[in-house]
Design a protein around this motif. Structure first.
Motif, PDB file in Angstrom:
ATOM      1  N   PHE A  62       0.855  -1.196   0.000  1.00 19.62           N
ATOM      2  CA  PHE A  62       0.000   0.000   0.000  1.00 19.62           C
ATOM      3  C   PHE A  62       0.875   1.223   0.000  1.00 19.62           C
ATOM      4  CE2 PHE A  62      -3.108  -3.025   1.729  1.00 19.62           C
ATOM      5  CZ  PHE A  62      -4.198  -2.728   0.908  1.00 19.62           C
ATOM      6  N   ASP A  63       0.373   2.251  -0.644  1.00 22.78           N
ATOM      7  CA  ASP A  63       1.168   3.478  -0.705  1.00 22.78           C
ATOM      8  C   ASP A  63       0.240   4.666  -0.868  1.00 22.78           C
ATOM      9  OD1 ASP A  63       3.408   5.191  -0.964  1.00 22.78           O
ATOM     10  OD2 ASP A  63       4.539   3.518  -1.921  1.00 22.78           O
ATOM     11  N   ILE A  64       0.826   5.837  -0.955  1.00 21.41           N
ATOM     12  CA  ILE A  64       0.032   7.051  -1.176  1.00 21.41           C
ATOM     13  C   ILE A  64       0.466   7.645  -2.517  1.00 21.41           C
ATOM     14  CG2 ILE A  64      -0.561   9.354  -0.336  1.00 21.41           C
ATOM     15  CD1 ILE A  64      -1.468   7.339   1.633  1.00 21.41           C
ATOM     16  N   LEU A  65      -0.526   7.941  -3.337  1.00 21.10           N
ATOM     17  CA  LEU A  65      -0.186   8.502  -4.644  1.00 21.10           C
ATOM     18  C   LEU A  65      -1.115   9.691  -4.875  1.00 21.10           C
ATOM     19  CD1 LEU A  65       1.810   7.621  -6.909  1.00 21.10           C
ATOM     20  CD2 LEU A  65      -0.191   6.687  -8.097  1.00 21.10           C
ATOM     21  N   GLY A  66      -0.512  10.865  -5.058  1.00 18.87           N
ATOM     22  CA  GLY A  66      -1.323  12.075  -5.266  1.00 18.87           C
ATOM     23  C   GLY A  66      -2.277  12.300  -4.136  1.00 18.87           C
ATOM     24  N   GLY A  67      -1.828  11.945  -2.916  1.00 18.96           N
ATOM     25  CA  GLY A  67      -2.668  12.159  -1.727  1.00 18.96           C
ATOM     26  C   GLY A  67      -3.721  11.090  -1.526  1.00 18.96           C
ATOM     27  N   LEU A  68      -3.803  10.081  -2.444  1.00 16.00           N
ATOM     28  CA  LEU A  68      -4.799   9.025  -2.288  1.00 16.00           C
ATOM     29  C   LEU A  68      -4.113   7.716  -1.919  1.00 16.00           C
ATOM     30  CD1 LEU A  68      -7.059   9.655  -5.434  1.00 16.00           C
ATOM     31  CD2 LEU A  68      -7.666  10.017  -3.026  1.00 16.00           C
ATOM     32  N   PRO A  69      -4.751   6.925  -1.085  1.00 17.71           N
ATOM     33  CA  PRO A  69      -4.171   5.605  -0.776  1.00 17.71           C
ATOM     34  C   PRO A  69      -4.290   4.713  -2.020  1.00 17.71           C
ATOM     35  CG  PRO A  69      -6.321   5.876   0.293  1.00 17.71           C
ATOM     36  CD  PRO A  69      -5.997   7.184  -0.355  1.00 17.71           C
ATOM     37  N   VAL A  70      -3.232   4.004  -2.297  1.00 18.94           N
ATOM     38  CA  VAL A  70      -3.244   3.103  -3.462  1.00 18.94           C
ATOM     39  C   VAL A  70      -2.629   1.775  -3.102  1.00 18.94           C
ATOM     40  CG1 VAL A  70      -3.199   4.836  -5.309  1.00 18.94           C
ATOM     41  CG2 VAL A  70      -1.053   4.116  -4.219  1.00 18.94           C
ATOM     42  N   ARG A  71      -3.002   0.775  -3.935  1.00 23.68           N
ATOM     43  CA  ARG A  71      -2.370  -0.544  -3.815  1.00 23.68           C
ATOM     44  C   ARG A  71      -1.441  -0.648  -5.023  1.00 23.68           C
ATOM     45  NH1 ARG A  71      -1.275  -4.655  -0.160  1.00 23.68           N
ATOM     46  NH2 ARG A  71      -1.526  -6.709  -1.115  1.00 23.68           N
ATOM     47  N   VAL A  72      -0.217  -1.016  -4.715  1.00 27.11           N
ATOM     48  CA  VAL A  72       0.786  -1.015  -5.790  1.00 27.11           C
ATOM     49  C   VAL A  72       1.285  -2.435  -6.021  1.00 27.11           C
ATOM     50  CG1 VAL A  72       3.000  -0.068  -6.568  1.00 27.11           C
ATOM     51  CG2 VAL A  72       1.508   1.277  -5.088  1.00 27.11           C
ATOM     52  N   ALA A  73       1.293  -2.856  -7.290  1.00 29.25           N
ATOM     53  CA  ALA A  73       1.875  -4.170  -7.625  1.00 29.25           C
ATOM     54  C   ALA A  73       3.167  -3.928  -8.428  1.00 29.25           C
ATOM     55  CB  ALA A  73       0.888  -4.974  -8.443  1.00 29.25           C
ATOM     56  N   THR A  74       4.236  -4.606  -7.999  1.00 25.44           N
ATOM     57  CA  THR A  74       5.519  -4.440  -8.700  1.00 25.44           C
ATOM     58  C   THR A  74       5.885  -5.772  -9.351  1.00 25.44           C
ATOM     59  OG1 THR A  74       6.133  -2.925  -6.951  1.00 25.44           O
ATOM     60  CG2 THR A  74       7.900  -3.651  -8.439  1.00 25.44           C
ATOM     61  N   TYR A  75       6.185  -5.733 -10.640  1.00 29.04           N
ATOM     62  CA  TYR A  75       6.483  -6.988 -11.353  1.00 29.04           C
ATOM     63  C   TYR A  75       7.736  -6.780 -12.181  1.00 29.04           C
ATOM     64  CZ  TYR A  75       5.785 -10.920 -14.576  1.00 29.04           C
ATOM     65  OH  TYR A  75       5.941 -12.036 -15.332  1.00 29.04           O
ATOM     66  N   ARG A  76       8.721  -7.659 -11.900  1.00 27.90           N
ATOM     67  CA  ARG A  76       9.965  -7.544 -12.685  1.00 27.90           C
ATOM     68  C   ARG A  76       9.937  -8.597 -13.779  1.00 27.90           C
ATOM     69  NH1 ARG A  76      11.183  -5.604  -7.856  1.00 27.90           N
ATOM     70  NH2 ARG A  76      12.255  -3.576  -7.909  1.00 27.90           N
ATOM     71  N   TYR A  77      10.238  -8.139 -14.988  1.00 27.64           N
ATOM     72  CA  TYR A  77      10.034  -9.023 -16.139  1.00 27.64           C
ATOM     73  C   TYR A  77      11.104  -8.754 -17.185  1.00 27.64           C
ATOM     74  CZ  TYR A  77       7.692 -10.997 -20.225  1.00 27.64           C
ATOM     75  OH  TYR A  77       7.398 -11.707 -21.355  1.00 27.64           O
ATOM     76  N   ARG A  78      11.649  -9.835 -17.699  1.00 22.09           N
ATOM     77  CA  ARG A  78      12.599  -9.645 -18.820  1.00 22.09           C
ATOM     78  C   ARG A  78      11.902 -10.011 -20.102  1.00 22.09           C
ATOM     79  NH1 ARG A  78      18.717 -11.521 -18.407  1.00 22.09           N
ATOM     80  NH2 ARG A  78      18.541  -9.849 -16.884  1.00 22.09           N
TER      81      ARG A  78
END
Lengths: 474, 221
Positions: free
Chosen positions: A124-140
């Motif tokens: 979870f994070d804050i983006l532009g003052g709004l709470p957000v759920r962030v998915a990080t995917y590393r891909y080649r």
């Protein structure tokens, strides 16, 4: 062994039990809400995370079709599709391993989780003052990339919050319903469990004050049997104490009789030889002695006719007309002395009872009537059967009567109504009441004919004797 | 008339003795049952007054022994107890009447007179009530020594009244005891006999009192 129970008046077993249950139930509710909510959220998050990851995969797929490491094959149309969501705003960013942004939202580029968090990873994070759920995917990508691309997809938490609220409300409702149901069940369960207690209580409440017979323990629930046996022990102690008291009164009264007889006969002899003032004084002393004798007799009669003194009453057929006849002999002289017209109306009637007690009862009724009726008055003694076929015995006088308000009081021992003469012992009606009770008969006081005087009526039930017999054997 | 008083309380005994002596009754007084037993065997008394609560042998035992010897003297029990069992026991073993302490002398005297009258009737077939005399064998009544002209029925009624006195004789009992000879006797008939008897006793001290609704009592005015 001592058990300290609260002594405040509002103490209730039911309330105590409910309170006792409510505490752990509320604690359970708290725990249940927390665990249900976290578990529900966990499941919901996983589902939504999966959807988020799908978006990341879709973005990754666009990298495969582009051989340029620095570009992504994402048309504005495709991007619009990616960003489309019913409830939430979707962000995405694709960066190189060195952090350079390839495509997407710049502000999201810095939100990637470190690689050691797993692939994909979520936070979870804050983006532009709004709470957000962030998915990080590393891909080649397949197209010969030298290092991984990092795909970051984020969405606002709107639908997650909605889901959380729903889960929260559902959990709360079901848990509250559970608790309410438990309490209601317990409440009625306790009431149901208390039914034998209530019945027992009612049974004891409806007893006559003098009834000290033991409470039946065998039909009571086992939990309250110790209480009942304690009560019965108390009853039996009271009974013994009562019997001892009766025995004392009885023996004291017996002891008093012989000296009283001596006193009375000697006084009579003295009075015959006197004249003038001394004679008048001796007459007063004679009257006092007579009152003393009467009182002693009455006390004995009361002690003897009480339930305690008569655990078993020998019942025999008693003709009420015979009682009237012997009463006529006993009271004619007293009536003549006071110039009272003593009359009888004897219709055949029989009761099951104790002859001497009923004689005592009638004697007290007539004695009272003669005492309180002024000279020249009328006293009528009646017996017979009423319209329902029940035997009765009654004495009517045209004396001052007893005001309705005082009628209950006159049955108490040593009660004499103030405005009346002080000759009586105040025990007469107590004896009447005791004897009537032993015979399961009702005593009724009512105003005499012509709205003056008093009628004391004893109503027997035809089953009197039988009832007593079954009461004793039961 | 001579009677024996068995009573251990000196005050009661002296009161009774003196009171009865004043009405012309000679009283021998004993304090215990044992000497009383021999006294009753040796002397023929008109009546014995026996207290139940005596030291040593009690009054009930005394009555039992006296009756076992066949002495038929009328016995009046004096008792400080008036429970049913005491009364029944006393009357069962052969006492004729009982009086509960405390009592008044006139009552005692009335009981004594009634007992003596009844026992004399059975012994000598004669009854006395004040100036009134009745010979059961000859079936004739006298008033102040003069013969009273009475019919058979009037004589029967008078006899029952004399036997019952000083108690009230119920009309019902009177009807029953008279009726068994010649069928039912109506209450009206009884009233007629009573009024005839009243007329014949009018000038004497003997009177028949009507007790409203119950019956009659023979009295001396």
């Amino acid at each position: 062994m001592s058990l300290h129970l609260p002594t405040r008046s509002g103490y209730s077993l039911r309330r105590r039990l409910l309170g006792f249950l409510l505490m752990p139930l509320l604690a359970l509710l708290g725990i249940s809400i927390i665990t249900d909510y976290t578990e529900g959220m966990h499941v919901a998050n996983r589902a939504y995370d999966h959807a988020l990851f799908s978006t990341a995969l879709a973005v990754a797929a666009r990298l495969d079709s582009n051989e340029d490491e620095n570009d992504i094959d994402l048309t504005a149309q495709a991007e619009a599709v990616l960003r489309t969501d019913v409830a939430d705003k979707v962000y995405f960013a694709v960066t190189r391993s060195n952090g350079g942004l390839i495509a997407g939202d710049k502000q999201l580029a810095t939100k990637a989780t470190p690689a050691y968090e797993g692939n994909p990873s979520y936070h979870f994070d804050i983006l532009g003052g709004l709470p957000v759920r962030v998915a990080t995917y590393r891909y080649r990508p397949l197209a010969g990339w030298s290092s991984d691309a990092t795909i970051i997809v984020a969405e606002t938490t709107h639908k997650r919050e909605t889901a959380a609220n729903r889960i929260m409300i559902t959990t709360l409702w079901t848990d509250l319903l559970l608790i309410a149901t438990s309490l209601v069940v317990v409440f009625f369960g306790i009431r149901y469990a208390m039914i034998p207690l209530d019945a027992l209580c009612e049974g004891i409440r409806q007893r006559e004050p003098e009834d000290l017979s033991p409470v039946n323990e065998s039909s009571a629930p086992s939990e309250i049997r110790p209480l009942l046996s304690a009560i019965n022990r108390l009853m039996s102690n009271l009974r013994d104490a009562g019997a001892a008291q009766q025995a004392f009164i009885s023996s004291a009264a017996h002891q008093l009789r012989t000296p009283l007889a001596g006193l009375q006969t000697q006084l009579e002899l003295i009075a015959e030889n006197l004249s003038g003032e001394t004679q008048a004084r001796v007459e007063i002393v004679k009257k006092s002695a007579a009152r003393l004798a009467h009182l002693t007799k009455q006390m004995l009669a009361l002690a003897r006719s009480s339930v305690d003194a008569n655990p078993v009453v020998e019942m025999q057929g008693v003709a009420l007309t015979d009682l009237l006849e012997s009463a006529a002999s006993d009271f004619l002289d007293t009536a003549l002395q006071k110039n009272i017209d003593l009359g009888f109306e004897a219709e055949p009637a029989h009761v099951q009872g104790s002859g001497w007690m009923l004689r005592e009862l009638l004697a007290n009724l007539i004695d009272n009537a003669l005492r309180y009726t002024p000279e020249g008055g009328h006293v009528t003694v009646r017996c017979g059967t009423d319209t329902k076929g029940q035997p009765y015995l009654e004495v009517e006088d045209n004396g001052p009567g007893i005001p309705e308000a005082a009628r209950e009081k006159v049955f108490k021992r040593f009660t004499r109504l103030e405005e009346q003469s002080t000759e009586g012992s105040g025990l007469g009606l107590s004896i009447v009441k005791e004897v009537a009770k032993l015979h399961h008969a009702k005593v009724e006081l009512r105003t005499g004919a012509g709205n003056c005087g008093l009628i004391v009526a004893i109503h027997f039930s035809t089953l009197s004797g039988l009832q007593r017999a079954s009461h004793l054997s039961g | 008339m001579r009677l024996l008083l068995v009573e251990d309380d000196a005050t009661v005994a002296s009161g009774i003795s003196e009171g009865l002596a004043r009405s012309g009754i000679a009283v021998d007084h004993l304090r215990a049952a044992e000497p009383a037993e021999s006294a009753l065997a040796l002397t023929s008394y008109d009546l014995a007054i026996i207290d139940i609560g005596l030291p040593g042998m009690d009054g009930l035992e005394l009555i039992r022994r006296v009756r076992r010897k066949g002495i038929m003297v009328p016995v009046l029990i004096l008792t400080a107890r008036d429970g049913l069992e005491d009364r029944v026991k006393g009357l069962d073993i052969g006492a004729d009447d009982y009086l509960v302490k405390p009592f008044l002398l006139p009552e005692l005297q009335a009981r004594i007179r009634a007992l003596v009258r009844r026992s004399q009737a059975s012994v000598s077939s004669g009854l006395e009530f004040g100036p009134l005399g009745l010979d059961l064998g000859l079936r004739m009544a006298t008033l102040n020594g003069t013969l009273l002209e009475l019919t058979g029925r009037e004589l029967d009624v008078l006899q029952h009244l004399m036997l019952a006195a000083p108690k009230v004789l119920s009309k019902q009992k009177l009807t029953e005891s008279l009726g068994c000879w010649e069928g039912e006797l109506s209450p009206n008939a009884i009233e007629i006999y009573i009024s005839r008897l009243r007329a014949k006793l009018a000038d004497s001290v003997v009177q028949i009192r009507t007790v409203r609704g119950i019956g009659y009592r023979l009295e001396l005015s």
